[in-house]
Design an enzyme around this catalytic site. Structure first.
Site, mmCIF file in Angstrom:
data_model
loop_
_atom_site.group_PDB
_atom_site.id
_atom_site.type_symbol
_atom_site.label_atom_id
_atom_site.label_comp_id
_atom_site.label_asym_id
_atom_site.label_seq_id
_atom_site.Cartn_x
_atom_site.Cartn_y
_atom_site.Cartn_z
ATOM 1 N N ASP A 34 71.136 51.884 50.197
ATOM 2 C CA ASP A 34 72.382 51.135 50.120
ATOM 3 C C ASP A 34 73.124 51.498 48.833
ATOM 4 O O ASP A 34 72.596 51.312 47.731
ATOM 5 C CB ASP A 34 72.069 49.635 50.143
ATOM 6 C CG ASP A 34 73.275 48.769 50.443
ATOM 7 O OD1 ASP A 34 74.406 49.219 50.191
ATOM 8 O OD2 ASP A 34 73.090 47.645 50.923
ATOM 9 N N ASP A 35 74.332 52.038 48.965
ATOM 10 C CA ASP A 35 75.202 52.369 47.825
ATOM 11 C C ASP A 35 74.656 53.504 46.954
ATOM 12 O O ASP A 35 75.035 53.622 45.781
ATOM 13 C CB ASP A 35 75.432 51.140 46.935
ATOM 14 C CG ASP A 35 76.503 50.209 47.485
ATOM 15 O OD1 ASP A 35 77.012 50.460 48.589
ATOM 16 O OD2 ASP A 35 76.827 49.215 46.802
ATOM 17 N N CYS A 72 79.476 49.594 53.950
ATOM 18 C CA CYS A 72 78.185 49.116 54.424
ATOM 19 C C CYS A 72 78.127 48.813 55.917
ATOM 20 O O CYS A 72 77.466 49.504 56.694
ATOM 21 C CB CYS A 72 77.835 47.875 53.616
ATOM 22 S SG CYS A 72 76.429 46.984 54.200
ATOM 23 N N ARG A 76 76.362 50.906 59.233
ATOM 24 C CA ARG A 76 75.248 50.378 60.018
ATOM 25 C C ARG A 76 75.609 50.310 61.498
ATOM 26 O O ARG A 76 74.776 50.583 62.379
ATOM 27 C CB ARG A 76 74.844 49.001 59.467
ATOM 28 C CG ARG A 76 74.199 49.110 58.103
ATOM 29 C CD ARG A 76 74.328 47.851 57.238
ATOM 30 N NE ARG A 76 74.313 48.259 55.848
ATOM 31 C CZ ARG A 76 73.203 48.466 55.138
ATOM 32 N NH1 ARG A 76 72.018 48.234 55.678
ATOM 33 N NH2 ARG A 76 73.273 48.891 53.890
ATOM 34 N N LYS A 131 67.932 44.936 55.399
ATOM 35 C CA LYS A 131 69.273 44.338 55.378
ATOM 36 C C LYS A 131 69.968 44.555 56.719
ATOM 37 O O LYS A 131 70.048 45.686 57.200
ATOM 38 C CB LYS A 131 70.071 44.996 54.239
ATOM 39 C CG LYS A 131 71.554 44.673 54.216
ATOM 40 C CD LYS A 131 72.233 45.381 53.051
ATOM 41 C CE LYS A 131 73.743 45.210 53.094
ATOM 42 N NZ LYS A 131 74.407 45.789 51.914
ATOM 43 N N HIS A 133 73.427 42.832 58.052
ATOM 44 C CA HIS A 133 74.867 42.915 57.757
ATOM 45 C C HIS A 133 75.688 43.395 58.955
ATOM 46 O O HIS A 133 76.643 44.165 58.814
ATOM 47 C CB HIS A 133 75.132 43.812 56.539
ATOM 48 C CG HIS A 133 76.314 43.350 55.739
ATOM 49 N ND1 HIS A 133 76.767 44.012 54.619
ATOM 50 C CD2 HIS A 133 77.151 42.289 55.895
ATOM 51 C CE1 HIS A 133 77.821 43.388 54.118
ATOM 52 N NE2 HIS A 133 78.072 42.334 54.887
ATOM 53 N N HIS A 224 72.123 48.428 46.003
ATOM 54 C CA HIS A 224 73.330 47.596 45.997
ATOM 55 C C HIS A 224 73.261 46.568 44.865
ATOM 56 O O HIS A 224 72.182 46.089 44.522
ATOM 57 C CB HIS A 224 73.430 46.871 47.344
ATOM 58 C CG HIS A 224 74.743 46.217 47.612
ATOM 59 N ND1 HIS A 224 75.134 45.038 46.999
ATOM 60 C CD2 HIS A 224 75.764 46.566 48.444
ATOM 61 C CE1 HIS A 224 76.328 44.692 47.444
ATOM 62 N NE2 HIS A 224 76.738 45.593 48.325
ATOM 63 N N ASP A 330 74.068 54.660 52.918
ATOM 64 C CA ASP A 330 75.099 54.077 53.778
ATOM 65 C C ASP A 330 76.523 54.420 53.357
ATOM 66 O O ASP A 330 77.444 54.295 54.157
ATOM 67 C CB ASP A 330 74.919 52.563 53.914
ATOM 68 C CG ASP A 330 75.210 51.790 52.627
ATOM 69 O OD1 ASP A 330 75.210 52.404 51.542
ATOM 70 O OD2 ASP A 330 75.414 50.560 52.708
ATOM 71 N N ASN A 331 76.739 54.807 52.123
ATOM 72 C CA ASN A 331 78.067 55.257 51.662
ATOM 73 C C ASN A 331 77.876 55.928 50.323
ATOM 74 O O ASN A 331 76.748 56.023 49.815
ATOM 75 C CB ASN A 331 79.069 54.098 51.570
ATOM 76 C CG ASN A 331 78.546 52.827 50.954
ATOM 77 O OD1 ASN A 331 78.434 51.804 51.630
ATOM 78 N ND2 ASN A 331 78.193 52.863 49.670
ATOM 79 N N LYS A 374 82.517 54.968 47.187
ATOM 80 C CA LYS A 374 82.498 53.984 48.270
ATOM 81 C C LYS A 374 83.899 53.402 48.461
ATOM 82 O O LYS A 374 84.626 53.199 47.496
ATOM 83 C CB LYS A 374 81.508 52.884 47.888
ATOM 84 C CG LYS A 374 81.456 51.666 48.788
ATOM 85 C CD LYS A 374 80.470 50.655 48.231
ATOM 86 C CE LYS A 374 80.418 49.376 49.040
ATOM 87 N NZ LYS A 374 79.418 48.424 48.497
#
Length: 541
Positions: A34-35, A72, A76, A131, A133, A224, A330-331, A374
């Site tokens: 994540d991130d 995010c 997903r 996660k 989301h 994140h 994810d990004n 991002k």
């Protein structure tokens, strides 16, 4: 003697050992960071030690042009459905619900299916830990979208059983049942990356008991914000970042060129105007920035360690050889903390009661050698490390190599359907399903063409892009369309739109056609700073 029947048997006996039968349907694991930026793990140029991920890359494939979405929830949605995020109903994060819109629904709509739903119908055991989301609060939790087992946070930001929480992070959900984070069911003194890997192995054991292949989705919350990690891991990294972002970025770039990930003809993108030179910072500020990056590096190490925990568990169970492991982010790296980053809260920086954001300067390092972050559709916002490891399925001669064909999140569904021998449905639960957008990545296992017929597209918060072969069309919201020759200039420093107006027009028309059919809504604001933070409208006089 019937030689016609005997000869094939003889040839089979003397065939080279490298010629093996096609493997059984593989287990499939997708690990999502994540991130995390393009250059944040060792095998993509980082100074952060990530030996377990590096080992997967050394015995698998590393994609150099794999693309995610700039945010995010959209990533997903695209990953799990094989559709662009707006088609799935997730045109923004899952708290943007506009019932009259085309793509802002904040949940996975009935017009899409998930990998879990498709593979469950094909006889797979399906599980996730991490996660979610994707609209749990709006009616689409994991247990309603194909996952037979799940341990999930609603939207992430969970690291310790006891920490400073905000609404929505106080609990986890075990197979749909809400439990406190410090519940004895989860054990005590855990860090979330290890917790989710451990529960992933528990779910794998259930699949083994049922004698089924499995699909495990492991979307980790790290890295994140709020940046938090075990103190011992942070302490090990303190002081390492006093070199500063400028020197470390040059060092990452040099390693990327040496690895072959980056073409030496692509210059390193310049440091943004809002990001100061490291040497202009006072010593006390340098110490603070070093402390921020020490937490971030510790989180990347924790991601790596939890991956090792999972891999070791697969080995112990005799499952590693026929398990496809995919690792990605994810990004792009997250600059939302702005040039200063953020160090708020109580206790030490990176502790359970603190609130730390990486900020623009270190995010520029994370996305080496690209520009932007991002939120945006320039390369820094949408480029991800991407590792595929499958000993039984990737040709031995091809392991450890770089795959330079562009690929995207939507290809993961197509790959899973292909390898699992599953059928992607035209209808599911009496709903018509949008055809999947991607292509199978199986040809990459033997160095073959992916045979992509359509461009790859993006839209997020008015930021737009299309990638078609060597050409990329890109636009920052409210700005002009730009055109880049990615073979010559992947760091996007030389806009060639004026030199190639016909290519510009063709790609604009392609993007417009895609936006219409893919349920893309017009973005009405807010505007964002160059680091992705909202710009609040000034009140009227």
């Amino acid at each position: 003697m019937n030689w016609k029947r005997l000869l094939p048997l003889l040839f089979a006996l003397i065939a080279p050992r490298s010629v093996i039968a096609a493997p059984d349907r593989p287990n499939i694991i997708v690990i999502l960071a994540d991130d995390m930026g393009f250059s944040d793990i060792g095998c993509y140029g980082s100074e952060i030690p990530t030996p377990r991920l590096d080992a997967l890359a050394a015995n698998g494939l590393r994609f150099t042009q794999f693309y995610n979405s700039p945010r995010c929830s959209p990533t997903r949605a695209a990953l799990l459905t094989g559709l662009y995020s707006q088609q799935a109903g997730m045109g923004w994060l899952d708290n943007k619900v506009e019932p009259e819109s085309r793509g802002f629904h904040g949940k996975l709509l009935p017009r899409c299916v998930t990998i879990a739903e498709v593979l469950q119908d094909a006889g797979y055991f399906t599980a996730m830990a991490g996660k979610w989301h994707l609209g749990q609060q709006n009616g689409t939790p994991p247990w309603e979208r194909g996952f037979m087992r799940s341990l999930n946070s609603r939207y992430g930001e969970v690291y310790f059983p006891k920490e400073a929480d905000r609404p929505g992070t106080e609990s986890l959900f075990l197979n749909g049942r809400e439990i406190p984070k410090d519940s004895p069911e989860l054990g005590h003194d855990w860090y979330s990356t290890d917790l989710f890997a451990t529960w992933g192995l528990k779910f794998i054991d259930e699949a083994r008991a049922e004698k089924k292949p499995f699909f495990l989705y492991l979307p980790q919350g790290a890295v994140h914000f709020p940046l938090r990690a075990p103190e011992a891991d942070i302490a090990r990294n303190r002081g390492k970042y006093m070199k500063g972002w400028d020197q470390l970025r040059e060092e990452r770039y040099a390693r990327q060129i040496k690895m072959g990930i980056i073409d030496p003809h692509w210059p390193l993108s310049p440091r943004p105007a809002d990001s100061p030179a490291w040497d202009t910072r006072e010593p006390d500020k340098q110490q603070r920035f070093d402390s921020i990056m020490a937490v971030y590096a510790a989180m990347v190490e924790c991601l790596d360690r939890s991956t090792g925990l999972l891999v070791d568990g697969l080995k112990e169970r005799g499952l590693l050889d026929n398990t496809l492991i995919i690792f990605l982010s994810d990004n792009g790296g997250n600059a939302e903390g702005g040039p200063a980053g953020a160090t708020r809260g109580e206790g030490p920086i990176g502790g359970p009661q603190s609130y730390v954001m990486l900020g623009m300067n270190w995010a520029t390092l994370a996305n080496t050698p690209f520009k932007r972050y991002k939120h945006f559709t320039h390369e820094g916002g949408i480029s991800s490390p991407f590792i595929m490891h499958w000993p039984a399925g990737i040709a031995a001669a091809h392991r450890g190599t770089l795959e330079k064909q562009p690929a995207h999140l939507v290809d993961i569904m197509a790959t899973a359907v292909d390898l699992a021998g599953a059928k992607y449905p035209e209808r599911f639960h009496d709903n018509e399903i949008i055809p999947m957008e991607g292509v199978s990545l199986r040809p990459a296992f033997t160095a073959q063409s992916l045979n992509r017929k359509q461009p790859i597209f993006w839209e997020h918060e008015g930021n737009k892009a299309a990638r078609d072969g060597q050409w990329k069309l890109v636009q920052k919201w409210r700005g002009p369309w730009e055109l880049y020759d990615m073979a010559a200039d992947r760091t996007e420093l030389h806009d060639v739109s004026k030199e190639h107006p016909e290519i510009l027009s063709r790609l604009q028309a392609s993007w417009d056609g895609w936006a219409e059919r893919a349920f893309v809504d017009d973005w009405k604001g807010p505007d964002h700073t160059d680091w992705g933070a909202d710009i609040k409208a000034k009140p009227a006089d």
